[in-house]
Write a protein that holds these residues in place. Structure first.
Motif, short mmCIF file in Angstrom:
data_model
loop_
_atom_site.label_atom_id
_atom_site.label_comp_id
_atom_site.label_asym_id
_atom_site.label_seq_id
_atom_site.Cartn_x
_atom_site.Cartn_y
_atom_site.Cartn_z
N ILE A 113 0.84 -1.20 0.00
CA ILE A 113 0.00 0.00 0.00
C ILE A 113 0.87 1.25 0.00
O ILE A 113 0.74 2.09 -0.89
CB ILE A 113 -0.96 -0.01 1.21
CG1 ILE A 113 -1.89 -1.22 1.13
CG2 ILE A 113 -1.75 1.29 1.27
CD1 ILE A 113 -2.85 -1.34 2.29
N ALA A 114 1.73 1.36 0.99
CA ALA A 114 2.63 2.51 1.03
C ALA A 114 3.63 2.44 -0.12
O ALA A 114 4.00 1.37 -0.58
CB ALA A 114 3.36 2.56 2.36
N TYR A 115 4.02 3.62 -0.59
CA TYR A 115 5.00 3.77 -1.66
C TYR A 115 4.49 3.26 -3.01
O TYR A 115 5.26 2.90 -3.88
CB TYR A 115 6.32 3.07 -1.30
CG TYR A 115 6.73 3.30 0.13
CD1 TYR A 115 6.75 4.59 0.66
CD2 TYR A 115 7.06 2.24 0.96
CE1 TYR A 115 7.10 4.81 1.98
CE2 TYR A 115 7.42 2.45 2.28
CZ TYR A 115 7.43 3.74 2.79
OH TYR A 115 7.78 3.96 4.10
N THR A 116 3.14 3.23 -3.15
CA THR A 116 2.51 2.91 -4.42
C THR A 116 1.36 3.88 -4.63
O THR A 116 1.04 4.71 -3.76
CB THR A 116 1.97 1.47 -4.44
OG1 THR A 116 0.90 1.35 -3.48
CG2 THR A 116 3.07 0.47 -4.10
N TRP A 117 0.69 3.76 -5.80
CA TRP A 117 -0.46 4.64 -6.07
C TRP A 117 -1.62 4.35 -5.12
O TRP A 117 -2.46 5.22 -4.86
CB TRP A 117 -0.91 4.47 -7.52
CG TRP A 117 -1.50 3.12 -7.83
CD1 TRP A 117 -0.85 2.02 -8.28
CD2 TRP A 117 -2.88 2.74 -7.68
NE1 TRP A 117 -1.72 0.97 -8.43
CE2 TRP A 117 -2.97 1.38 -8.08
CE3 TRP A 117 -4.03 3.40 -7.27
CZ2 TRP A 117 -4.17 0.69 -8.07
CZ3 TRP A 117 -5.23 2.71 -7.25
CH2 TRP A 117 -5.29 1.38 -7.65
N ILE A 118 -1.64 3.13 -4.55
CA ILE A 118 -2.70 2.81 -3.59
C ILE A 118 -2.54 3.66 -2.33
O ILE A 118 -3.52 4.18 -1.79
CB ILE A 118 -2.65 1.30 -3.24
CG1 ILE A 118 -2.83 0.46 -4.50
CG2 ILE A 118 -3.73 0.96 -2.22
CD1 ILE A 118 -2.71 -1.04 -4.24
N GLY A 119 -1.32 3.81 -1.86
CA GLY A 119 -1.08 4.65 -0.69
C GLY A 119 -1.44 6.10 -0.95
O GLY A 119 -1.99 6.79 -0.08
N ILE A 120 -1.13 6.58 -2.15
CA ILE A 120 -1.51 7.95 -2.50
C ILE A 120 -3.02 8.11 -2.46
O ILE A 120 -3.56 9.10 -1.93
CB ILE A 120 -0.97 8.31 -3.90
CG1 ILE A 120 0.56 8.22 -3.92
CG2 ILE A 120 -1.42 9.70 -4.32
CD1 ILE A 120 1.16 8.42 -5.29
N THR A 121 -3.75 7.12 -2.99
CA THR A 121 -5.21 7.18 -2.98
C THR A 121 -5.75 7.18 -1.56
O THR A 121 -6.69 7.92 -1.25
CB THR A 121 -5.78 5.99 -3.77
OG1 THR A 121 -5.23 5.97 -5.09
CG2 THR A 121 -7.29 6.09 -3.86
N VAL A 122 -5.16 6.37 -0.69
CA VAL A 122 -5.59 6.34 0.72
C VAL A 122 -5.41 7.71 1.36
O VAL A 122 -6.29 8.20 2.08
CB VAL A 122 -4.81 5.26 1.49
CG1 VAL A 122 -5.06 5.38 2.99
CG2 VAL A 122 -5.19 3.87 1.00
#
Length: 285
Positions: A144-153
């Protein structure tokens, strides 16, 4: 003739309910020009130092396109998620009484009060591979972190209050007798929600969506810590602008900012047109 003209002029010039329209209008235009129009004009003027060839080279640069894709893509996904769950939260806060309701209502505003850097550090520590939440997803090979998923969160976190605080007052004004009338006429619960309640909430939901999207596109502080800032993967456009400024490439930074401004303006214009259409169709709310 003069008397008729005087009467006509009297009819055309009716006194205003709120006095001082000319003065307040002039002050408003001057304030908007000073705070918004002049800085934006300066941004475009600074970018005009580039030739069209140089500007297009920056626009089609692979790193620029990747950063724009990450910024606008994650902001759009986060705004859509907030539009759905923001309405659900509003429904719970408005329609139900439960212990701790006021506490939950106050918690919605925490992203407004919390410094964005603190929010970013907290989210990064939670969703990192060794964090409390991120560790649960590592056995599933989900980072999650350091990916686009973390940015979305992170963008969901900072954008949720915009939807809730926009929709909640409108939902509070909807009389419950409307729902009872729909049920009396034979409408099911699903029909009442989707054909009676949601149409009246559509303009407010679109407004909250636009605010959350606009905030997400330009967000920096809460994103930069959890994004990882990997070029072509998780680098956001605001960070790329900062990098260009650190390189003293002011023209390149303003060019990227101008591109973001143009795309944001076009998307918000479309949203406002849809909102105006929904107001005409479902009535002013």
């Amino acid at each position: 003739m003069n008397l008729s003209a005087a009467r006509t002029g009297w009819r055309l010039k009716e006194p205003s309910i709120i006095p001082g329209f000319g003065l307040t209008l002039g002050f408003s235009l001057a304030y908007l020009s000073l705070i918004i129009l002049i800085p934006l004009a300066g941004l475009v003027w600074r970018a005009s130092a580039l030739t069209w060839g140089e500007f297009l080279a920056i626009l089609v640069d692979e790193r620029t396109l990747a950063a724009l894709y990450v910024s606008f893509g994650t902001a759009l996904i986060a705004a859509l998620v907030n539009a759905v769950f923001g309405v659900l939260i509003c429904w719970v806060l408005v329609r139900y009484e439960f212990p701790g309701r006021r506490l939950v209502d106050a918690m919605v505003d925490l992203p407004f009060a919390l410094p964005t850097a603190v929010a970013g550090i907290a989210l990064a520590s939670l969703y990192a591979p060794q964090g409390w939440i991120g560790a649960w997803f590592m056995p599933l090979d989900i980072r999650i972190a350091y990916t686009w998923i973390g940015i979305t969160v992170a963008l969901i976190f900072i954008g949720l209050p915009f939807v809730v605080r926009t929709v909640q007052p409108v939902m509070e004004e909807i009389d419950r007798e409307v729902e009872e009338a729909a049920a009396t006429l034979g409408a099911s619960r699903r029909q009442t929600v989707f054909r009676v309640l949601l149409p009246s909430l559509t303009p407010a939901v679109l407004t909250g969506f636009a605010l959350a999207f606009a905030r997400g596109v330009g967000e920096y502080g809460s994103v930069v810590f959890i994004a990882g800032n990997i070029p072509y993967v998780s680098e956001i456009a605001p960070l790329l602008i900062v990098i260009r400024l650190e390189e003293f490439n002011y023209a390149g930074a303003t060019a990227i900012a101008t591109i973001m401004l143009a795309i944001s303006f076009a998307m918000l214009l479309v949203i406002n047109l849809i909102q105006a259409w929904s107001r005409r169709r479902y009535g002013h709310v």
